[in-house]
Write a protein that holds these residues in place. Structure first.
Motif, PDB file in Angstrom:
ATOM      1  N   ASN A  90       0.829  -1.222   0.000  1.00  0.00           N
ATOM      2  CA  ASN A  90       0.000   0.000   0.000  1.00  0.00           C
ATOM      3  C   ASN A  90       0.860   1.268   0.000  1.00  0.00           C
ATOM      4  N   ARG A  91       1.940   1.213  -0.785  1.00  0.00           N
ATOM      5  CA  ARG A  91       2.838   2.356  -0.871  1.00  0.00           C
ATOM      6  C   ARG A  91       2.735   2.989  -2.256  1.00  0.00           C
ATOM      7  N   THR A  92       2.974   4.272  -2.303  1.00  0.00           N
ATOM      8  CA  THR A  92       3.074   4.951  -3.592  1.00  0.00           C
ATOM      9  C   THR A  92       4.533   4.962  -4.038  1.00  0.00           C
ATOM     10  N   GLY A  93       4.755   5.233  -5.308  1.00  0.00           N
ATOM     11  CA  GLY A  93       6.115   5.245  -5.817  1.00  0.00           C
ATOM     12  C   GLY A  93       6.590   3.856  -6.198  1.00  0.00           C
ATOM     13  N   ASN A  94       7.881   3.734  -6.455  1.00  0.00           N
ATOM     14  CA  ASN A  94       8.450   2.467  -6.915  1.00  0.00           C
ATOM     15  C   ASN A  94       9.710   2.072  -6.142  1.00  0.00           C
TER      16      ASN A  94
END
Length: 814
Positions: A142-146
């Motif tokens: 549930n994280r944004t980005g990569n």
């Protein structure tokens, strides 16, 4: 052209072991593909059985009386069963298998890449990194980005480069094991830390684009394997017919592929057997393994190790196979059609271009009768890559003719899998969004529409479900979708719509047992018995000895058959271990008043009864009458889970008691039910039944056995409580054994039900005098005088003599 399978025997032992293990896994994957292919929709949809209880009127144990035949009015239960299409389940097991196979396949590919030259290594590794970045690793947490994905891919690239640049002498097995363990650890940690209820479905969903890309490249690369073998077959021996043989074989093969292409694109719709694309796929893979050394010739500038070529080939084969069987395992028909198009288009184009490649380069050698297969990859004029470039151009043109519809199907298949992922995580709102995005890409596919119908059914929205079931029938109709549509109509009291839907289904699937069975059910509901029987018999014909269809036929005859037909059908009954069938067979026998038999009952008293088992044990209790051991019906009735059957179970217990136990208890139970609510139909029925049983027992044959002990006396009274002969013998036994009170109690009980019998009145009066209850004897004598004056006059001297004897004995005692 080398067709020897011994090309690997000069490799190092650990490389040989890895190759053979990978080969076994590939063959196992192909078998798995066959399994999922055969089952297809059954991988995610199944038939549920709906059992419906109905009753028939029967007559138990008819007996002759002075007034004619006595019939004990009762009922038996029959079971009618129909099929219900289940909602679509999520095949999580297939997601696990697909993901694990993909990890193994990619590890094989990455292992092979580490052996190739630096330039091509960097190109292939760059492609691998790009594909891995698309897996959306950060979504797991549930994280944004990569950042999570970036770190994982850096770890992979570092390992790969370490083996390629610094540890070139590392064994093949160790390289493969390192990659495999790395990805298994990464996957395990990611799944454990993920907030998803089912993280594996996310993995399998995100792998789909990568598998499509690599699989398409692999299938295109081996699309001429079968024509290549025609060269080998045609030129094994020298001869002038070699060219003709090659041309004929190749054109027959190519023409069959063309027919599949035209059929899939709705240009033709001939009733014939078409070449199966997936059989073609499997055959091409197997043939390709035998010509690995030929691939080494083609890829010599890129893959400078034979075993690297082999590992990459088998890895791509496993990856492609797992992608196809995942499509079948999840019944994702857009995905299946994408794979079909990739296989057929590639084989169609490369088949004819390879044919031209052979003729343009080796026509002269064919005419000389030489073995062209030995120099197949040493062209005299045009190299094979020219034809491959031409094939790519033609493929793009063919796909563009369909407005790249195959790409839309690929998008729909991805969103179908994403919807499955959301359903597996119980996020139905987002699942509906994903499925509707799939519809936006390809609105007629069966998978999406059936899944949306399933979601509507979960919300008891039959009207919306009907809309999606109808859409599911547009391109790839299935018996399940037809049944779902018919059920949604039936649940909304649209009977004829349901009937017409199943009639249409029977035209598409004339041998489908479930559709025929449900049609028979609807016709029976409409009282069209002839039509119902026709479809029941058809269902049994195509059912492969299904106990359900056999059971429904028995139920039909038990309910609707004439006595002669029923007796004939009894001779056809089978020994099927199926509760519904056994219940219906017993009902049929009861309706014909067949001779009682012992029925073996294995119902588990610890479990709640289902409809079929209830009908079975109820009918068995009535049918076997006084034979066999008593069924613990009251134990079943007293369980809270069986509350809906408790009244019928108590009734069957009372009837079982009548034939196997104490008839007096049955009389008392029926009297209590008849008195509970005199205005109800049931109370009236119980009164009629009580009167019938009493009359039957009153007219039973005379008892001729001798009473030799208390046990025999008790048993005689249990089974013949109103029989004059029994009452007389048992009374004499009790009086002789100084138990006159027992004789009085027995006669008093009999008199409750036999007030119309003067002989019992007389025995009762004399027994009252015997135990010194003269007031009761006088009251009974008055009743005897009122009811039977003639019998009273005949009995009076005997009564007076008994009184005189008692007075005399009393005077002598004083």
């Amino acid at each position: 052209m080398n067709h020897s399978f011994a090309f690997w025997k000069h490799w190092q032992k650990n490389t040989q072991w890895l190759f053979l293990s990978a080969l076994v896994l590939l063959l196992t994957s192909l078998v798995g593909l066959g399994y999922y292919y055969v089952n297809y929709l059954e991988n995610v949809i199944h038939w549920d059985i709906l059992s419906e209880l109905d009753d028939i009127t029967i007559s138990l144990d008819p007996a002759q009386s002075a007034d004619g035949m006595l019939h004990i009015p009762s009922k038996a239960y029959i079971i009618r069963e129909q099929f219900l299409a289940s909602t679509m389940r999520i095949n999580i097991e297939a997601s696990w298998i697909f993901t694990i196979l993909a990890i193994i396949a990619l590890s094989l590919i990455y292992t092979g890449i580490t052996f190739i030259s630096r330039t091509w290594y960097l190109i292939f590794t760059g492609i691998s990194v790009f594909l891995l970045m698309t897996l959306q690793w950060d979504l797991f947490l549930n994280r944004t980005g990569n950042w999570v994905g970036f770190c994982i891919i850096i770890g992979f690239a570092g390992l790969s480069y370490f083996f390629h640049a610094f540890k070139r002498d590392t064994s093949t097995v160790l390289r493969f094991s390192t990659f495999l363990v790395y990805w298994l650890i990464v996957g395990s940690i990611t799944i454990k830390m993920s907030s998803y209820l089912s993280a594996i479905t996310h993995f399998s969903t995100q792998l789909i684009p990568q598998v499509f890309i690599l699989g398409a490249l692999f299938i295109f690369g081996m699309a001429y394997e079968i024509p290549k073998w025609f060269v080998f077959i045609s030129t094994r021996a020298q001869g002038s017919q070699n060219l003709l043989n090659f041309v004929v074989l190749t054109l027959i093969y190519w023409f069959n592929i063309l027919l599949v292409f035209l059929h899939n694109n709705k240009v033709i719709d001939w009733d014939m057997l078409y070449l199966n694309p997936f059989l073609l796929f499997g055959l091409s893979i197997i043939l390709g393994i035998w010509s690995i050394t030929d691939r080494m010739i083609l890829a010599a500038k890129v893959l400078n190790h034979e075993f690297a070529t082999t590992l990459i080939y088998i890895g791509l084969a496993i990856l492609s196979t797992s992608g196809i069987f995942y499509a079948f395992a999840t019944a994702n028909d857009p995905m299946i059609e994408v794979w079909e198009d990739i296989i057929i288009y590639s084989n169609l184009v490369m088949g004819i271009l390879f044919f031209l490649y052979v003729l343009s380069n080796f026509y002269g050698l064919f005419q000389q009768g030489l073995s062209v297969s030995k120099v197949l990859y040493k062209p005299l004029s045009l190299p094979i890559y020219v034809f491959r470039i031409m094939a790519l151009i033609i493929l793009v043109a063919l796909f563009s003719m369909k407005s790249f519809y195959t790409l839309n199907q690929a998008v729909a298949s991805y969103y179908n899998s994403l919807g499955d992922h959301q359903v597996a995580n119980h996020d139905y709102r987002f699942a509906e969004v994903a499925y509707k995005q799939a519809i936006g890409a390809e609105f007629r596919n069966h998978k999406t529409n059936y899944a949306l119908a399933s979601l509507a059914l979960l919300q008891n929205d039959n009207e919306t479900a009907a809309v999606y079931f109808k859409r599911a029938l547009a391109k790839n109709p299935s018996p399940y979708a037809y049944e779902g549509l018919a059920r949604s109509f039936s649940d909304r009291d649209r009977f004829f719509d349901a009937l017409f839907t199943l009639k249409e289904a029977s035209k598409h699937f004339p041998k489908n047992t479930e559709i025929l069975t449900n049609l028979a059910y609807l016709y029976n509901k409409a009282k069209q018995l002839d039509s119902s029987l026709i479809y029941l018999e058809k269902a049994q014909e195509f059912s492969s000895n299904s106990p359900i269809t056999a059971s429904n036929l028995v139920a039909f005859w038990a309910k609707n058959g004439k006595l002669t037909t029923q007796k004939e059908y009894i001779q056809q009954l089978k020994a099927l271990d199926y509760p519904s069938y056994q219940a219906n067979a017993l009902a049929l026998k009861l309706s014909t008043q067949a001779q009682s038999e012992v029925v073996e009952i294995s119902a588990n008293q610890q479990k709640a009864l289902d409809v079929s088992t209830f009908a079975w044990i109820y009918n068995a209790a009535l049918f076997q009458k006084n034979l066999g051991t008593a069924i613990p019906l009251r134990d079943f009735a007293q369980k809270a889970e069986n509350d809906q059957y408790s009244e019928d179970l108590e009734f069957a217990h009372a009837m079982q008691q009548f034939y196997k136990g104490d008839k007096q208890l049955t009389f008392e139970q029926l009297q209590a039910w008849a008195s509970s609510d005199t205005s109800s139909n049931k109370a009236q029925y119980y009164q009629v039944l009580l009167n019938t049983l009493v009359k039957k027992e009153s007219t039973s044959d005379n008892f001729s056995e001798n009473i030799v002990d208390a046990k025999a006396a008790q048993l005689a009274i249990y089974q013949h409580p109103l029989n004059e002969k029994v009452l007389e013998k048992v009374s004499a036994f009790y009086n002789n054994n100084k138990k006159p009170e027992e004789a009085h109690r027995m006669l008093n009980n009999a008199l409750k039900w036999r007030k119309d019998n003067p002989a019992i009145w007389q025995m009762y009066i004399l027994q009252c005098l015997t135990i010194g209850m003269e007031p009761y004897a006088k009251d009974a004598l008055i009743d005897l005088q009122k009811r039977f004056p003639t019998d009273y006059q005949r009995f009076l001297p005997q009564y007076q003599a008994k009184i005189a004897l008692i007075e005399k004995q009393s005077a002598g005692f004083q």
